[in-house]
Design a protein around this motif. Structure first.
Motif, PDB file in Angstrom:
ATOM      1  N   MET A   1       0.853  -1.182   0.000  1.00  0.00           N
ATOM      2  CA  MET A   1       0.000   0.000   0.000  1.00  0.00           C
ATOM      3  C   MET A   1       0.895   1.241   0.000  1.00  0.00           C
ATOM      4  SD  MET A   1      -2.977   1.181   2.729  1.00  0.00           S
ATOM      5  CE  MET A   1      -4.082  -0.147   2.328  1.00  0.00           C
ATOM      6  N   THR A   2       0.692   2.103  -0.979  1.00  0.00           N
ATOM      7  CA  THR A   2       1.430   3.354  -1.066  1.00  0.00           C
ATOM      8  C   THR A   2       0.812   4.372  -0.118  1.00  0.00           C
ATOM      9  OG1 THR A   2       1.915   2.938  -3.392  1.00  0.00           O
ATOM     10  CG2 THR A   2       2.164   5.188  -2.627  1.00  0.00           C
ATOM     11  N   GLU A  21       1.938  12.144  -8.024  1.00  0.00           N
ATOM     12  CA  GLU A  21       2.263  11.090  -7.063  1.00  0.00           C
ATOM     13  C   GLU A  21       1.103  10.091  -6.937  1.00  0.00           C
ATOM     14  OE1 GLU A  21       3.839  10.657  -2.448  1.00  0.00           O
ATOM     15  OE2 GLU A  21       3.538  12.653  -3.288  1.00  0.00           O
ATOM     16  N   ALA A  25       0.908   6.038  -8.199  1.00  0.00           N
ATOM     17  CA  ALA A  25       0.560   4.971  -7.253  1.00  0.00           C
ATOM     18  C   ALA A  25      -0.515   4.032  -7.785  1.00  0.00           C
ATOM     19  CB  ALA A  25       0.101   5.586  -5.934  1.00  0.00           C
ATOM     20  N   GLY A  27      -2.382   1.156  -9.498  1.00  0.00           N
ATOM     21  CA  GLY A  27      -1.950  -0.190  -9.830  1.00  0.00           C
ATOM     22  C   GLY A  27      -1.083  -0.853  -8.785  1.00  0.00           C
ATOM     23  N   SER A  28      -0.770  -0.142  -7.717  1.00  0.00           N
ATOM     24  CA  SER A  28       0.062  -0.748  -6.666  1.00  0.00           C
ATOM     25  C   SER A  28      -0.740  -0.937  -5.383  1.00  0.00           C
ATOM     26  CB  SER A  28       1.316   0.089  -6.417  1.00  0.00           C
ATOM     27  OG  SER A  28       0.993   1.439  -6.189  1.00  0.00           O
ATOM     28  N   GLY A  29      -2.022  -1.227  -5.539  1.00  0.00           N
ATOM     29  CA  GLY A  29      -2.881  -1.466  -4.378  1.00  0.00           C
ATOM     30  C   GLY A  29      -3.558  -0.196  -3.914  1.00  0.00           C
ATOM     31  N   LEU A  31      -4.423   3.086  -1.926  1.00  0.00           N
ATOM     32  CA  LEU A  31      -3.602   4.211  -1.508  1.00  0.00           C
ATOM     33  C   LEU A  31      -3.979   4.584  -0.077  1.00  0.00           C
ATOM     34  CD1 LEU A  31      -1.595   6.408  -2.442  1.00  0.00           C
ATOM     35  CD2 LEU A  31      -3.548   7.700  -3.265  1.00  0.00           C
ATOM     36  N   GLY A  56      -8.920   2.966  -9.398  1.00  0.00           N
ATOM     37  CA  GLY A  56      -8.053   1.821  -9.131  1.00  0.00           C
ATOM     38  C   GLY A  56      -8.539   1.014  -7.944  1.00  0.00           C
ATOM     39  N   ASP A  57      -7.634   0.746  -7.010  1.00  0.00           N
ATOM     40  CA  ASP A  57      -7.965  -0.028  -5.805  1.00  0.00           C
ATOM     41  C   ASP A  57      -8.500   0.849  -4.685  1.00  0.00           C
ATOM     42  OD1 ASP A  57      -7.213  -2.523  -6.882  1.00  0.00           O
ATOM     43  OD2 ASP A  57      -5.099  -2.034  -6.522  1.00  0.00           O
TER      44      ASP A  57
END
Length: 86
Positions: A1-2, A21, A25, A27-29, A31, A56-57
């Protein structure tokens, strides 16, 4: 998680500075947004936070009292915090 930490003053300039920023982020889970230090929140930042929640997520927002108050005054509490223990 970013994780992203918002500044004390969350105006249009802050939203513009944070946008790249947040896009990076994707696609990387989910935020994680630390807004506990926010004291002033403008419309542009509210729009960016809602977009982060819906893209996204999604995003988990840890709000300050000021952000909770603005969300309540603008009727955006559900959009910003629903389904999250904030």
């Amino acid at each position: 998680m970013t994780s992203i930490t918002l500044p004390e003053r969350c105006d249009r300039a802050a939203a513009e500075a944070l946008l790249p920023e947040m896009i990076a982020a994707l696609g990387s889970g989910a935020l994680e947004i630390d807004a506990r230090g926010c004291r002033q929140i403008g419309q542009a930042m509210l729009q960016l936070l809602i977009s982060a929640r819906q893209t996204g997520d999604g995003a988990v927002i840890h709000p300050s009292d000021a952000l909770r108050e603005v969300a309540s005054l603008t009727g955006l509490t559900d959009e910003l915090f629903s389904g999250v223990l904030a």
